[in-house]
Design an enzyme around this catalytic site. Structure first.
Site, short mmCIF file in Angstrom:
data_model
loop_
_atom_site.label_atom_id
_atom_site.label_comp_id
_atom_site.label_asym_id
_atom_site.label_seq_id
_atom_site.Cartn_x
_atom_site.Cartn_y
_atom_site.Cartn_z
N SER A 106 21.28 -5.38 -15.14
CA SER A 106 22.43 -5.30 -14.23
C SER A 106 22.42 -4.07 -13.34
O SER A 106 23.47 -3.59 -12.93
CB SER A 106 23.74 -5.33 -15.04
OG SER A 106 23.82 -4.18 -15.89
N SER A 149 18.31 -5.80 -21.16
CA SER A 149 19.56 -5.07 -21.01
C SER A 149 20.75 -6.04 -20.98
O SER A 149 21.00 -6.76 -21.95
CB SER A 149 19.48 -4.20 -19.76
OG SER A 149 20.50 -3.25 -19.72
N PHE A 150 21.49 -6.09 -19.87
CA PHE A 150 22.54 -7.08 -19.68
C PHE A 150 22.01 -8.50 -19.94
O PHE A 150 22.67 -9.32 -20.58
CB PHE A 150 23.07 -6.93 -18.25
CG PHE A 150 23.67 -8.15 -17.62
CD1 PHE A 150 24.98 -8.49 -17.85
CD2 PHE A 150 22.91 -8.93 -16.75
CE1 PHE A 150 25.54 -9.62 -17.25
CE2 PHE A 150 23.46 -10.05 -16.13
CZ PHE A 150 24.78 -10.39 -16.39
N ASP A 163 15.32 5.90 -23.83
CA ASP A 163 16.25 5.14 -22.99
C ASP A 163 17.58 5.89 -22.86
O ASP A 163 18.25 6.16 -23.86
CB ASP A 163 16.48 3.76 -23.61
CG ASP A 163 17.16 2.78 -22.68
OD1 ASP A 163 17.90 3.21 -21.79
OD2 ASP A 163 16.95 1.56 -22.87
N HIS A 187 14.29 3.05 -19.81
CA HIS A 187 14.91 1.72 -19.84
C HIS A 187 14.02 0.67 -19.17
O HIS A 187 14.39 -0.50 -19.11
CB HIS A 187 16.27 1.79 -19.13
CG HIS A 187 17.15 0.61 -19.38
ND1 HIS A 187 17.48 0.18 -20.66
CD2 HIS A 187 17.78 -0.25 -18.54
CE1 HIS A 187 18.27 -0.88 -20.58
NE2 HIS A 187 18.46 -1.16 -19.30
#
Length: 276
Positions: A37, A106-107, A227, A255
């Site tokens: 995101s 992630s998202f 991260d 990340h």
């Protein structure tokens, strides 16, 4: 439209009221790639190296989720986990794909979990990379990412949060992502998704512990040790909660596992998907 934006535009199909931009590359067992995101993100920007590395063995399906990239949404749309999940199911249905391996970043990891929880028959194996989906305290890094306002300096700062190797954050990358983030309507959509106070959006993307513990799919968790956006602790929690799971931690990695360790990440994915 510049050449980079052209590469981010793939094919399109209707998923309910959403016109989804997506990439369908390679041949073989289908793998669904769900992006993160970050500001100005698209499926291609997130997954271009993985697509190049895996396309000889797999059919890679990479949609821009509603509000991101070049997917078109109706006026007045309200972004939610339920909306994105319905878009994903509609996307698979429109392509006639009954079951996929899923890689969520992630998202996108929270959305991969949602698919596995609510439509378990649609998922073969699950790969979660730097994944959201369990409760955690909002990090300064994620707060900055979700709070981004368009400028080259702000985009450079965000890119530096993402990457362990600061040499990756060159002027061309910063300019490309900045330009993507200021296309007409992009920032308006982005700012509508995760407004302040942002802890509530971390909580909204988290799944019930019992639901995650109910996941029976073979699962690979991948996380960068360094991260600054999503803490390693989230993957440690997921590894405890998902019974048939394994966790691979990359040192000297932020990340961007799929970018900072593209070759090793690809090898890890191939080995996991091919294992008995």
């Amino acid at each position: 439209m510049n050449s980079q934006q052209n590469s981010e535009v793939g094919q399109s199909l209707h998923t309910g009221s959403i016109l989804t931009n997506y990439h369908d590359v390679g041949a073989g067992e289908p793998v669904l790639l769900l992006h993160g995101s970050g500001p100005g993100v698209s499926a291609w920007a997130n997954w271009r190296l993985s697509i190049q590395g895996l396309k000889d063995q797999y059919r890679l399906l990479a949609p821009d989720l509603a509000g991101f990239g070049f997917t078109q949404v109706p006026d007045g749309i309200v972004y939610s986990r339920e909306l994105w999940l319905q878009q994903i199911v509609d996307f698979l249905d429109a392509l006639g794909v009954e079951q996929v391996n899923v890689i969520g970043n992630s998202f996108g990891g929270s959305m991969a979990l949602a698919l596995a929880i609510h439509h378990p028959q649609r998922v073969k194996r699950l790969i979660l990379m730097g994944s959201v989906g369990v409760p955690f305290e909002l990090t300064p890094g994620l707060d900055a990412v979700w709070g981004y306002t368009p400028s080259e300096d702000n985009m450079r700062a965000i890119m530096r949060i993402f990457a362990y190797d600061q040499n990756l954050v060159g002027d061309d990358l910063v300019r490309m992502r900045f330009e993507a983030s200021r296309r007409a309507g992009v920032h308006e959509a982005y700012s509508a998704m995760f407004p302040f106070p942002r802890q509530r959006w971390v909580d909204a993307m988290a799944h019930d512990e019992a639901a995650i513990r109910g996941i029976r799919h073979k699962t690979l968790l991948v996380h960068g040790r360094d991260d600054k956006v999503i803490p390693l602790a989230t993957s440690l929690t997921l590894q405890q909660w998902i019974d048939d799971s394994q966790l691979h931690i990359f040192g000297r990695c932020g990340h961007w596992t799929q970018i900072e360790h593209a070759r090793d990440f690809g090898q890890l994915v191939r080995h996991f998907l091919a294992a008995e």
